[in-house]
Design an enzyme around this catalytic site. Sequence first.
Site, PDB file in Angstrom:
ATOM      1  N   LYS A 111      29.542   1.619  39.717  1.00 11.22           N
ATOM      2  CA  LYS A 111      29.910   3.059  39.753  1.00 11.22           C
ATOM      3  C   LYS A 111      30.467   3.563  38.838  1.00 11.22           C
ATOM      4  O   LYS A 111      30.345   4.650  38.126  1.00 11.22           O
ATOM      5  CB  LYS A 111      30.501   3.236  41.099  1.00 11.22           C
ATOM      6  CG  LYS A 111      29.648   3.082  42.469  1.00 11.22           C
ATOM      7  CD  LYS A 111      28.984   4.461  42.682  1.00 11.22           C
ATOM      8  CE  LYS A 111      28.117   4.877  43.878  1.00 11.22           C
ATOM      9  NZ  LYS A 111      27.287   4.007  44.339  1.00 11.22           N
ATOM     10  N   LYS A 124      11.321  -1.122  43.927  1.00 10.57           N
ATOM     11  CA  LYS A 124      11.915  -0.778  45.207  1.00 10.57           C
ATOM     12  C   LYS A 124      11.661   0.652  45.443  1.00 10.57           C
ATOM     13  O   LYS A 124      11.813   1.438  44.445  1.00 10.57           O
ATOM     14  CB  LYS A 124      13.338  -1.076  45.129  1.00 10.57           C
ATOM     15  CG  LYS A 124      14.209  -0.764  46.376  1.00 10.57           C
ATOM     16  CD  LYS A 124      15.834  -0.889  46.208  1.00 10.57           C
ATOM     17  CE  LYS A 124      16.380  -0.390  47.376  1.00 10.57           C
ATOM     18  NZ  LYS A 124      16.901   0.941  47.295  1.00 10.57           N
ATOM     19  N   LYS A 135      15.597   6.282  47.133  1.00 10.35           N
ATOM     20  CA  LYS A 135      16.062   7.985  46.839  1.00 10.35           C
ATOM     21  C   LYS A 135      16.217   8.070  45.238  1.00 10.35           C
ATOM     22  O   LYS A 135      15.769   8.971  44.577  1.00 10.35           O
ATOM     23  CB  LYS A 135      17.208   8.418  47.395  1.00 10.35           C
ATOM     24  CG  LYS A 135      16.869   9.452  48.405  1.00 10.35           C
ATOM     25  CD  LYS A 135      18.228   9.698  49.442  1.00 10.35           C
ATOM     26  CE  LYS A 135      18.678   8.186  49.885  1.00 10.35           C
ATOM     27  NZ  LYS A 135      19.019   8.185  51.276  1.00 10.35           N
TER      28      LYS A 135
HETATM   29  P1  ADP Z   1      18.263   4.419  48.826  1.00 14.43           P
HETATM   30  O1  ADP Z   1      18.102   3.095  48.038  1.00 14.43           O
HETATM   31  O2  ADP Z   1      17.010   5.330  48.798  1.00 14.43           O
HETATM   32  O3  ADP Z   1      19.652   5.293  48.346  1.00 14.43           O
HETATM   33  P2  ADP Z   1      19.853   3.765  51.012  1.00 14.43           P
HETATM   34  O4  ADP Z   1      20.666   2.807  50.294  1.00 14.43           O
HETATM   35  O5  ADP Z   1      20.600   5.047  51.403  1.00 14.43           O
HETATM   36  O6  ADP Z   1      18.493   4.101  50.115  1.00 14.43           O
HETATM   37  O7  ADP Z   1      19.199   3.019  52.192  1.00 14.43           O
HETATM   38  C1  ADP Z   1      19.862   2.639  53.230  1.00 14.43           C
HETATM   39  C2  ADP Z   1      19.255   1.350  53.946  1.00 14.43           C
HETATM   40  O8  ADP Z   1      17.563   1.471  54.007  1.00 14.43           O
HETATM   41  C3  ADP Z   1      19.366   0.364  53.108  1.00 14.43           C
HETATM   42  O9  ADP Z   1      20.866  -0.403  53.395  1.00 14.43           O
HETATM   43  C4  ADP Z   1      18.252  -0.683  53.408  1.00 14.43           C
HETATM   44  O10 ADP Z   1      18.479  -1.453  54.408  1.00 14.43           O
HETATM   45  C5  ADP Z   1      17.123   0.113  53.529  1.00 14.43           C
HETATM   46  N1  ADP Z   1      16.254   0.425  52.488  1.00 14.43           N
HETATM   47  C6  ADP Z   1      16.209   1.246  51.494  1.00 14.43           C
HETATM   48  N2  ADP Z   1      15.357   1.245  50.632  1.00 14.43           N
HETATM   49  C7  ADP Z   1      14.592   0.178  51.050  1.00 14.43           C
HETATM   50  C8  ADP Z   1      13.396  -0.207  50.663  1.00 14.43           C
HETATM   51  N3  ADP Z   1      12.741   0.071  49.424  1.00 14.43           N
HETATM   52  N4  ADP Z   1      12.906  -1.604  51.177  1.00 14.43           N
HETATM   53  C9  ADP Z   1      13.491  -1.913  52.069  1.00 14.43           C
HETATM   54  N5  ADP Z   1      14.579  -1.258  52.844  1.00 14.43           N
HETATM   55  C10 ADP Z   1      14.927  -0.328  52.225  1.00 14.43           C
END
Ligand code: ADP
Length: 329
Positions: free
Chosen positions: A111, A194, A197
Amino acid sequence: MDTVLSGIRPTGNLHMGNYFGAVKNFLKMQHEYNCFFFIADLHSLTTHPTPTDLHDNVRKVLAEYLACGLDPEAATIYVQSDVPEISELYLLMNMNAYVGELQRTTTFKEKMRKQPDNVNAGLLTYPVLMATDILIHRATKVPVGKDQKPHLEITAKYARRFNQIYKVDYFPEPEAFNYGKDLVKVPGLDGSGKMGKSEGNGIYLIDDPKVIRKKVMSAVTDAGPTEPHQKMSDGVANLFTIMKIVSTPDMVKFYKDKYNACEIRYGDMKKQVAEDIVNYLNPIRERIQEIYADNDYLRKVVNMGAEKARESASKTLKDVREIIGFKPF
Ligand code: ADP
Ligand code: TRP
């Protein structure tokens, strides 16, 4: 019965990665464990959202969680800031968290690198708040992805440390919870590993069919295999991974065979994947819209969740205050 806990920062809509990687498992877990699912709005303050965005994002995630099938009767679904006990325990936990160890946390270092102009103290103590989220319900199982593992290790350390300092056996050490054997990792359609967001490659549960088709049709592939059973490029492998998630095994086999015979037409495959995603997400999208518009229902759900979460949290806080030595006169 084991207590399972999961938090999500409200930073936008849920995408297929969130759904297939996390939420879908919660649907089963909620009937097998004592589950707490919460929206980590205090955590999201580290990025300084505007008041409007903060509220809208909490509403979105809540409506989407419910639309996916999280059941407020079966699980405790709540908004973090509705439970003031969390903030108090966080203050107490901070006293036994050391600045040096927090500075060495990999997520903090990352971060610092990514947002050097906003390295606020909340960012440094993020793991303390996350540990508090978990310990306040004395949860033992926490479904987290790889990126959150360091935070879970810190949580276990703080649980141990508290027990040692006060010579009690109060906080259980939580562990990462891999529900089911195969954790689904949803790849991006841009050839990246992956869907996320921040990666900007998400297919969102709220996306309408036109948007989904457009996103899938622009998925990265390659010029096509030139010899039988050729190793797949990342983009093509990702398309197959997504197909496995939303399409029938027969359909996957059909296109695998075509690929192996060098007869695959990616355009056809994409159309199929797009339709299967649309069919999968259609009922979810409709429910999101319904629930999002029903403020009375949303209010009822958060009130019920806050009440249940506070009941559990206040019990822990009362014990902790006593253990630490706050005593009534
Ligand atoms: P982002 O990566 O979009 O910011 P978050 O970190 O908010 O998503 O995601 C919350 C939860 O959703 C993560 O802890 C994980 O368990 C799941 N997750 C997010 N993206 C994926 C992905 N591409 N494949 C599997 N699980 C995911
Ligand atoms: N830090 C988690 C994330 O960014 C969200 C979170 C906050 C969480 N508190 C938690 C996850 C407690 C599990 C348990 O994804």
